[in-house]
Motif scaffolding. Structure first.
Motif, PDB file in Angstrom:
ATOM      1  N   GLU A 191     -37.238  -5.056  -9.516  1.00  0.00           N
ATOM      2  CA  GLU A 191     -37.111  -5.943  -8.361  1.00  0.00           C
ATOM      3  C   GLU A 191     -38.477  -6.490  -7.945  1.00  0.00           C
ATOM      4  N   LEU A 192     -39.488  -5.626  -7.992  1.00  0.00           N
ATOM      5  CA  LEU A 192     -40.833  -6.037  -7.610  1.00  0.00           C
ATOM      6  C   LEU A 192     -41.392  -7.077  -8.585  1.00  0.00           C
TER       7      LEU A 192
ATOM      8  N   MET B  66     -45.436  -7.107   3.664  1.00  0.00           N
ATOM      9  CA  MET B  66     -45.112  -6.300   2.492  1.00  0.00           C
ATOM     10  C   MET B  66     -46.334  -6.335   1.574  1.00  0.00           C
ATOM     11  N   TRP B  67     -47.213  -5.355   1.749  1.00  0.00           N
ATOM     12  CA  TRP B  67     -48.509  -5.387   1.083  1.00  0.00           C
ATOM     13  C   TRP B  67     -48.392  -5.374  -0.431  1.00  0.00           C
ATOM     14  N   VAL B  68     -47.381  -4.714  -0.970  1.00  0.00           N
ATOM     15  CA  VAL B  68     -47.233  -4.622  -2.416  1.00  0.00           C
ATOM     16  C   VAL B  68     -46.945  -5.994  -3.027  1.00  0.00           C
TER      17      VAL B  68
ATOM     18  N   GLY C 125     -36.294 -13.410  -1.919  1.00  0.00           N
ATOM     19  CA  GLY C 125     -35.389 -12.483  -1.254  1.00  0.00           C
ATOM     20  C   GLY C 125     -35.953 -11.700  -0.096  1.00  0.00           C
ATOM     21  N   LEU C 126     -37.183 -12.012   0.351  1.00  0.00           N
ATOM     22  CA  LEU C 126     -37.749 -11.305   1.493  1.00  0.00           C
ATOM     23  C   LEU C 126     -37.091 -11.793   2.780  1.00  0.00           C
ATOM     24  N   PRO C 127     -36.817 -10.887   3.744  1.00  0.00           N
ATOM     25  CA  PRO C 127     -36.291 -11.312   5.043  1.00  0.00           C
ATOM     26  C   PRO C 127     -37.276 -12.260   5.727  1.00  0.00           C
ATOM     27  N   ALA C 128     -36.772 -13.101   6.630  1.00  0.00           N
ATOM     28  CA  ALA C 128     -37.580 -14.188   7.200  1.00  0.00           C
ATOM     29  C   ALA C 128     -38.885 -13.711   7.824  1.00  0.00           C
ATOM     30  N   HIS C 129     -38.824 -12.689   8.706  1.00  0.00           N
ATOM     31  CA  HIS C 129     -40.043 -12.234   9.372  1.00  0.00           C
ATOM     32  C   HIS C 129     -41.012 -11.583   8.378  1.00  0.00           C
TER      33      HIS C 129
END
Length: 266
Positions: free
Chosen positions: A5-6, A215-217, A42-46
């Motif tokens: 996923e990453l 999301m630092w990664v 696919g990241l959430p908006a915030h």
């Protein structure tokens, strides 16, 4: 988060952040590419917004350093513009949390802002087409230093408020205002914009990081790509000046127009 996923997120985000950084270093507006990249991944908006600040901020710092090193920044007005942008961004963020955009008489409904921008963007493109010498020559000496600083403070304040309430293309509008109102050439206007953007990006990144919305990664690899894109873009701008910056404005305005139409259609 699993590795598969990453990697999927990196494959989508990193190339687009590189392209966004390149465009942003030349003419602003890179966020029109980078923020949608995180959302598509696919990241959430915030979380997408906060991680986007991480991906963009460090590249902007590098571009700012290159402009400062070359002396293509009018430092007094750049600092005044940055101060205005920070205050405007802070004020608009607080106001947005206190007022309902649909009911407050103090703030235009968001839908109205979209239609206003749909009218403004093509007009700006036509003006740039007609004024072929726009930003070719630095005529800021026609204005006094205090007048330039006052104008820059006002420009930063207005664009900072716009950035907090609405957002898309704020860097581009800031650069156009420094050129059209303060009479800087496009290269100096670009340098001033980088200083203001660095200040606002740092403030926004710290705010989102404290809130745990980065999301630092994803943000750190994206930041490396953003640095590379900004390095290439700032090199093109510093070498080519208005000949490179001016055409890129039309790319950014087209992207902004597409974004506005898309948001209205959704």
């Amino acid at each position: 988060m699993e590795w598969s996923e990453l990697i999927h997120i990196w494959v989508i985000v990193c190339p687009l952040v590189f392209i966004g950084g390149l465009i942003d270093a030349v003419a602003g507006g890179g966020g029109l590419i980078t923020l949608p990249a995180y959302l598509i991944a696919g990241l959430p908006a915030h979380m997408a917004t906060g991680t986007n600040k991480c991906g963009n901020a460090f590249g902007t710092f590098l571009a700012t350093g290159r402009f400062l090193k070359r002396g293509d920044v009018h430092l007094p007005t750049a600092v005044a513009g940055a101060a205005g942008a920070l205050y405007g961004l802070n004020y608009s963020s607080l106001a947005a949390s206190k007022f309902d955009f649909n009911t407050s008489i103090l703030i235009l409904p968001e839908q109205v802002l979209y239609y206003v921008m749909l009218a403004v963007v093509p007009v700006m493109a036509v003006v740039l087409l007609m004024k072929r010498n726009f930003g070719q020559e630095d005529r800021s000496a026609e204005l006094g230093t205090l007048q330039l600083m006052a104008m820059s403070l006002g420009i930063g304040l207005v664009i900072g408020c716009y950035d907090g309430f609405f957002g898309p293309g704020a860097g581009t509008f800031l650069m156009l205002a420094f050129t059209g109102l303060c009479r800087f050439d496009l290269l100096t206007a670009s340098g001033n914009t980088k200083v203001a953007n660095s200040a606002s990006n740092l403030a926004s990144l710290v705010t989102f990081a404290i809130a745990g919305k980065v999301m630092w990664v994803v943000g750190i690899p994206a930041a490396l790509c953003g640095i590379a894109g900004n390095y290439v873009g700032s090199g093109l701008a510093l070498k080519g000046g208005a000949k490179v910056i001016r055409p890129m404005f039309f790319v950014v305005l087209l992207l902004l127009l597409i974004r506005l139409i898309y948001d209205l259609a959704m």
